[in-house]
Write a protein that holds these residues in place. Structure first.
Motif, short mmCIF file in Angstrom:
data_model
loop_
_atom_site.label_atom_id
_atom_site.label_comp_id
_atom_site.label_asym_id
_atom_site.label_seq_id
_atom_site.Cartn_x
_atom_site.Cartn_y
_atom_site.Cartn_z
N TYR A 1 15.06 16.41 -3.97
CA TYR A 1 14.34 16.52 -2.70
C TYR A 1 13.72 15.17 -2.39
CZ TYR A 1 10.91 17.79 0.84
OH TYR A 1 10.17 17.84 1.99
N ALA A 2 13.92 14.69 -1.16
CA ALA A 2 13.38 13.42 -0.71
C ALA A 2 12.66 13.63 0.61
CB ALA A 2 14.49 12.38 -0.56
N GLY A 3 11.35 13.87 0.53
CA GLY A 3 10.55 14.11 1.72
C GLY A 3 9.70 12.92 2.09
N ASN A 4 8.87 13.10 3.11
CA ASN A 4 8.06 12.00 3.60
C ASN A 4 6.98 11.57 2.61
OD1 ASN A 4 9.44 11.83 6.03
ND2 ASN A 4 8.13 13.35 7.02
N PHE A 5 6.46 12.51 1.82
CA PHE A 5 5.39 12.19 0.88
C PHE A 5 5.68 12.65 -0.55
CE2 PHE A 5 3.47 12.88 5.07
CZ PHE A 5 2.94 11.62 5.30
N LEU A 6 6.66 13.52 -0.71
CA LEU A 6 7.02 14.06 -2.01
C LEU A 6 8.50 13.89 -2.26
CD1 LEU A 6 6.37 15.81 -4.57
CD2 LEU A 6 6.94 17.82 -3.16
N PHE B 1 7.52 12.49 -7.61
CA PHE B 1 6.83 11.32 -7.11
C PHE B 1 6.01 11.69 -5.87
CE2 PHE B 1 10.45 9.56 -9.34
CZ PHE B 1 9.96 8.41 -9.93
N ILE B 2 4.81 11.15 -5.80
CA ILE B 2 4.03 11.13 -4.57
C ILE B 2 4.17 9.73 -4.00
CG2 ILE B 2 1.76 11.43 -3.53
CD1 ILE B 2 2.89 13.99 -4.68
N HIS B 3 4.57 9.62 -2.74
CA HIS B 3 4.86 8.29 -2.22
C HIS B 3 4.51 8.20 -0.74
CE1 HIS B 3 8.50 9.04 0.29
NE2 HIS B 3 8.50 10.17 -0.42
N TRP B 4 4.45 6.98 -0.28
CA TRP B 4 4.31 6.69 1.14
C TRP B 4 5.34 5.65 1.52
CZ3 TRP B 4 2.49 2.37 4.11
CH2 TRP B 4 2.28 2.67 5.47
N LYS B 5 6.30 6.07 2.34
CA LYS B 5 7.39 5.20 2.80
C LYS B 5 8.16 4.56 1.64
CE LYS B 5 5.48 4.25 7.38
NZ LYS B 5 5.11 3.22 8.38
N GLY B 6 8.30 5.31 0.56
CA GLY B 6 9.13 4.84 -0.55
C GLY B 6 8.38 4.15 -1.66
N LEU B 7 7.05 3.97 -1.53
CA LEU B 7 6.24 3.36 -2.57
C LEU B 7 5.25 4.40 -3.10
CD1 LEU B 7 5.37 0.79 -4.13
CD2 LEU B 7 3.73 0.37 -2.29
N GLY B 8 5.26 4.63 -4.41
CA GLY B 8 4.38 5.67 -4.93
C GLY B 8 4.36 5.72 -6.43
#
Length: 455
Positions: free
Chosen positions: A62-67, A117-124
């Motif tokens: 799963y590849a979402g906006n924040f998770l 992963f918790i991320h923002w725009k691919g950095l997390g």
């Protein structure tokens, strides 16, 4: 643009945000047939002993906006019949031709990958186990491969390439505790891999990876997870570490490797050339590094060409890895790559996590074949040696192989065949000038894989 679908590959895996769905499912069913010792490389949890066996896994990505996460449980069955094994010592006892499961007719189940992963725009940041590969090769790498099963670790960095105009950036910091001890016997793995790519008519990528194993030994002062986590940010040279609490005259008892990556891709001609350089020992200072830059050095060179003889469907590729002791080994103490007993020789659960050929080795792969969007047919030859400098003669393995595949909609069918011939196994004192050969072995392996993909 011409480069919009091209992705730097020196930090793998990464999440794919270019699909129509955030959720992807992959079902894998694999059968194997092997008439000798296990000797497949880069197979993570998929252990194939003598006899027949089967592997089954279900992967959800799963590849979402924040998770973002990967969850992949697996099941593994095998006959694992009794077979004569080669007797070796030290790091050579962790090569892939040793049984890591002893019981016959075994059944195993577990988690091949499980990381979030918790991320923002691919950095997390994230935690869990993930099959990792650092470097530009596809057959081997100096720092990290999926030759053994993944281990739980903390991750911080990019989960995809971050693009700004013609520049791409990838990086990953990783920290893991590799055993269950809570005292001086605790072993930690700390790594930082960074790199960037310029996307132009020629695509140029460069990166660096620093990897440290620490702990596992009483150094006279407390050594904690916090100390190990910061280790890769210390100085590079011995002279810069003389005042640190865990060193003696700047020398520490831990194990470090540093790798540099470089590649050039020519999209119009469909050619990619690449290089990895790794060092396995501290330098005293900059003068020492300049005077003997090739001390304790290993390298990987290769290319992939997808337009052989002007035909877009003809492919040629080769990789050559050299981890043999350097030319100064007789004059200057030269440590072997992956040879440190307190750290199980850079291994996890009985297999090296870096180059599968192990210490003091070299490994040549040559491939040539046909491929398109649906079908591939790629024969290969693999020449691998162990103990190149340490023993005379070295172990030699020659392997002829074939991989063929066919895609139909969401179904992917793959068959792999390997025919191996080995000699001088166990580092016997053969008189090679008189044509003496002992320690010979022949193995044939067939793997049939069926994958079904849902997007």
């Amino acid at each position: 643009s011409q480069t919009s679908n091209i992705q730097a590959m020196f930090v793998r895996p990464f999440f794919n945000y270019k699909t129509n769905s955030n959720l992807q499912l992959l079902f894998t069913n694999e059968y194997y047939f092997n008439n000798g010792v296990p000797n497949q490389e880069n197979m993570d949890v998929r252990y194939f002993g003598k006899g027949n066996g089967r592997y089954l896994s279900y992967r959800m990505t799963y590849a979402g906006n924040f998770l973002a996460f990967v969850f992949e449980p697996y099941m593994l069955w095998g006959q694992n019949l009794q077979v004569d094994e080669t007797t070796r010592r030290g790091s050579y006892a962790l090569l892939n031709d040793y049984r890591i499961i002893n019981e016959k007719d075994f059944n195993r189940a577990g988690l091949r990958q499980g990381v979030a992963f918790i991320h923002w725009k691919g950095l997390g940041f994230g935690y869990g186990k993930q099959n990792l590969w650092w470097g530009v090769g596809q057959h081997t790498s100096i720092a990290m491969t999926n030759n053994t099963e993944s281990f739980n670790a903390y991750h911080f960095g990019t989960i995809k390439e971050l693009r700004w105009k013609n520049i791409g950036i990838m990086g990953r910091y990783l920290f893991a505790k590799l055993n269950e001890f809570e005292d001086s016997r605790s072993i930690y793995y700390t790594a930082l891999t960074l790199g960037g790519t310029y996307y132009g008519n020629t695509i140029i990528s460069a990166g660096i990876s620093r990897n440290y194993l620490s702990g596992g030994i009483d150094i006279g002062v407390p050594w904690t997870a916090n100390d190990a986590a910061k280790l890769i940010f210390e100085g590079l040279f011995v002279d810069s570490k003389e005042k640190l609490k865990y060193t003696i005259a700047g020398h520490d008892p831990f194990d470090q490797t540093i790798e540099g990556y470089f590649s050039m891709m020519f999209p119009k001609s469909k050619l990619k050339i690449f290089l990895e350089i790794g060092v396995n020992d501290h330098r005293q200072n900059l003068v020492d590094f300049i005077s003997q830059p090739d001390h304790a050095l290993g390298y990987l060179i290769g290319l992939r060409y997808y337009n052989l003889f002007g035909n877009d469907n003809l492919y040629f590729g080769f990789e050559y890895l050299n981890l043999a002791k350097g030319k100064f080994w007789a004059l200057r103490a030269t440590p072997n790559f992956y040879e440190r007993n307190i750290y199980n020789h850079f291994s996890y659960n009985g297999r090296h996590w870096a180059a599968h050929s192990g210490s003091d080795s070299d490994d040549l792969l040559i491939e040539i074949g046909y491929l398109n969007d649906k079908f591939s047919f790629i024969p290969k030859i693999n020449f691998e040696r162990h103990g190149v400098i340490s023993f005379q003669p070295a172990e030699v393995k020659i392997e002829l192989g074939l991989q063929a595949s066919y895609k139909k909609d969401n179904l992917h069918f793959i068959i792999m065949y390997e025919n191996e011939r080995a000699r001088h196994l166990g580092f016997n004192n053969d008189n090679v000038y008189a044509g003496e050969i002992t320690g010979q072995r022949k193995i044939k392996t067939v793997v049939i894989r069926i994958e079904y993909f849902l997007n």
